[in-house]
Design a protein around this motif. Structure first.
Motif, short mmCIF file in Angstrom:
data_model
loop_
_atom_site.label_atom_id
_atom_site.label_comp_id
_atom_site.label_asym_id
_atom_site.label_seq_id
_atom_site.Cartn_x
_atom_site.Cartn_y
_atom_site.Cartn_z
N UNK A 61 28.47 -42.74 13.80
CA UNK A 61 26.91 -43.03 14.17
C UNK A 61 25.88 -41.97 14.57
N UNK A 86 9.67 -49.72 10.73
CA UNK A 86 10.02 -50.96 11.47
C UNK A 86 9.39 -51.48 12.75
N UNK A 108 11.97 -45.57 25.79
CA UNK A 108 12.96 -46.41 25.80
C UNK A 108 12.43 -47.94 26.31
N UNK A 156 10.77 -49.21 35.28
CA UNK A 156 11.66 -48.29 34.46
C UNK A 156 11.11 -46.85 34.53
N UNK A 199 21.67 -61.01 20.53
CA UNK A 199 21.54 -60.88 21.93
C UNK A 199 23.03 -60.26 22.39
N UNK A 224 24.19 -57.36 24.59
CA UNK A 224 24.81 -57.38 25.83
C UNK A 224 26.09 -56.51 25.87
N UNK A 275 27.48 -49.26 28.13
CA UNK A 275 26.87 -48.42 29.16
C UNK A 275 27.48 -48.34 30.55
N UNK A 284 20.97 -45.27 31.50
CA UNK A 284 19.65 -45.18 30.76
C UNK A 284 18.71 -44.18 31.61
N UNK A 285 17.94 -43.52 30.64
CA UNK A 285 17.49 -43.85 29.12
C UNK A 285 18.63 -43.03 28.22
N UNK A 343 20.89 -41.94 24.99
CA UNK A 343 21.37 -42.82 24.12
C UNK A 343 22.52 -42.45 23.39
N UNK A 398 28.22 -45.33 21.42
CA UNK A 398 27.67 -45.13 20.16
C UNK A 398 27.58 -46.01 19.02
N UNK A 399 28.76 -46.50 18.86
CA UNK A 399 29.13 -47.39 17.63
C UNK A 399 28.67 -48.64 17.99
N UNK A 409 24.92 -48.43 17.50
CA UNK A 409 24.53 -48.56 16.09
C UNK A 409 24.71 -49.71 15.43
N UNK A 434 24.26 -52.62 17.00
CA UNK A 434 23.09 -53.51 17.46
C UNK A 434 21.61 -53.04 16.80
N UNK A 435 21.49 -51.76 16.62
CA UNK A 435 20.23 -51.31 16.18
C UNK A 435 20.41 -51.72 14.51
N UNK A 460 19.39 -55.42 14.18
CA UNK A 460 18.09 -55.39 14.35
C UNK A 460 17.35 -55.05 13.12
N UNK A 461 17.60 -54.10 12.71
CA UNK A 461 16.85 -53.53 11.11
C UNK A 461 17.00 -54.60 10.13
N UNK A 508 32.86 -51.76 11.93
CA UNK A 508 32.31 -50.57 12.60
C UNK A 508 32.96 -49.86 13.89
N UNK A 563 33.73 -46.29 11.70
CA UNK A 563 32.40 -46.46 11.02
C UNK A 563 32.58 -46.51 9.56
#
Lengths: 127, 127, 127
Positions: A34, A53, B47, B93, C16, C20, C26, C33-34, C36, C43-44, C47, C49-50, C53-54, C93, C97
């Motif tokens: 990742x 995006x 973020x 935030x 969603x 979560x 996290x 936060x923040x 990444x 991290x997996x 990725x 989730x990201x 989204x894409x 993943x 991965x």
């Protein structure tokens, strides 16, 4: 509504092509998932994709609200400007991130025109 | 459908404003593209913007499915709560990421209400 | 249009749930936060989730353009394949991965079919 459909499909194919190029850079430079950091060439292409995006999240709703509430031909025409601007942005960013302003601004303005025009039209319809 | 259009346009303008603030932080702190890490102030604003995008990807389809299938005025009213919650989230935030829960949860619940309400209504229509 | 609504709502609930789980990772690993970056497990999931989204940014417009212009039942059926593929992608993943190809490709092809089918139908309508 064929014209906004075609513009939307082309914008999404462009974004998909950008995403595939991020995958190619990953393979080329051995940046294993990742991981999100690597050589400049990889990071630049990834930022082009991520930024596109972010722009699409605003552009697509603006395009469709404009198409329904104002005019689908104008929406498609301004949408075509957005797509061309994203190609310019990509080419400039990959060469040197500092030169990304022209492509970015042109696409940003296209989206802003769709969004503000729609907001004004919707507000005038209400009053 | 003017009310959901106005709420959508306002949510997108809010997101655009967040994105512009990330750009300002980049300039202020000399964080050159494509870098995504930097001083806390920059990373926090980034973020806020990224998380708002993630929320929009769920919120906007939920808003519009609700507007068409259930009620556009309820959709717009709950959508207004979402936008206010995102301002609260941003302010908290930037001050301290640990305090982001209230704004986050309020926006999350607004989206969840739209989404689950719509899912129940669609399912009831089918049976 | 109830079937595409239900598929959209399920895809958004899945996303969603992924988000979560990023929050849970996290908390579990103390990635405040923040930030990444963190342990592979965090991290997996991030990725997954990201990337979802894409994919959603392309999948949802393609689903709805297909539903309106071609056929809402076909759109919903292909959409169901997309959702299942995303569960397969997530499971693979998180395990490793390198094994993410099957789930990724299946979801990608589902979206591509919706998008290209719609583009062809829209173009044929115009000529």
């Amino acid at each position: 509504m064929e014209l906004p459909v075609i513009i939307t499909a082309l914008a999404l194919l462009q974004f998909t092509w950008f995403a595939m190029q991020v995958g190619s850079m990953r393979a080329k430079h051995g940046v294993k998932a990742p991981a999100m950091t690597g050589p400049p060439e990889f990071e630049r292409m990834m930022r082009v994709q991520q930024n596109t995006m972010e722009q699409l999240v605003v552009f697509l709703p603006a395009l469709w609200m404009h198409a329904y509430l104002v005019d689908p031909r104008w929406a498609a025409g301004i949408g075509a400007v957005f797509i061309i601007a994203r190609f310019v942005y990509r080419a400039a960013y990959l060469k040197d991130p500092a030169g990304r302003s022209l492509g970015f601004s042109t696409g940003f303005i296209a989206t802003a025109v769709l969004l503000v025009w729609t907001l004004v039209a919707a507000t005038l319809n209400l009053v």
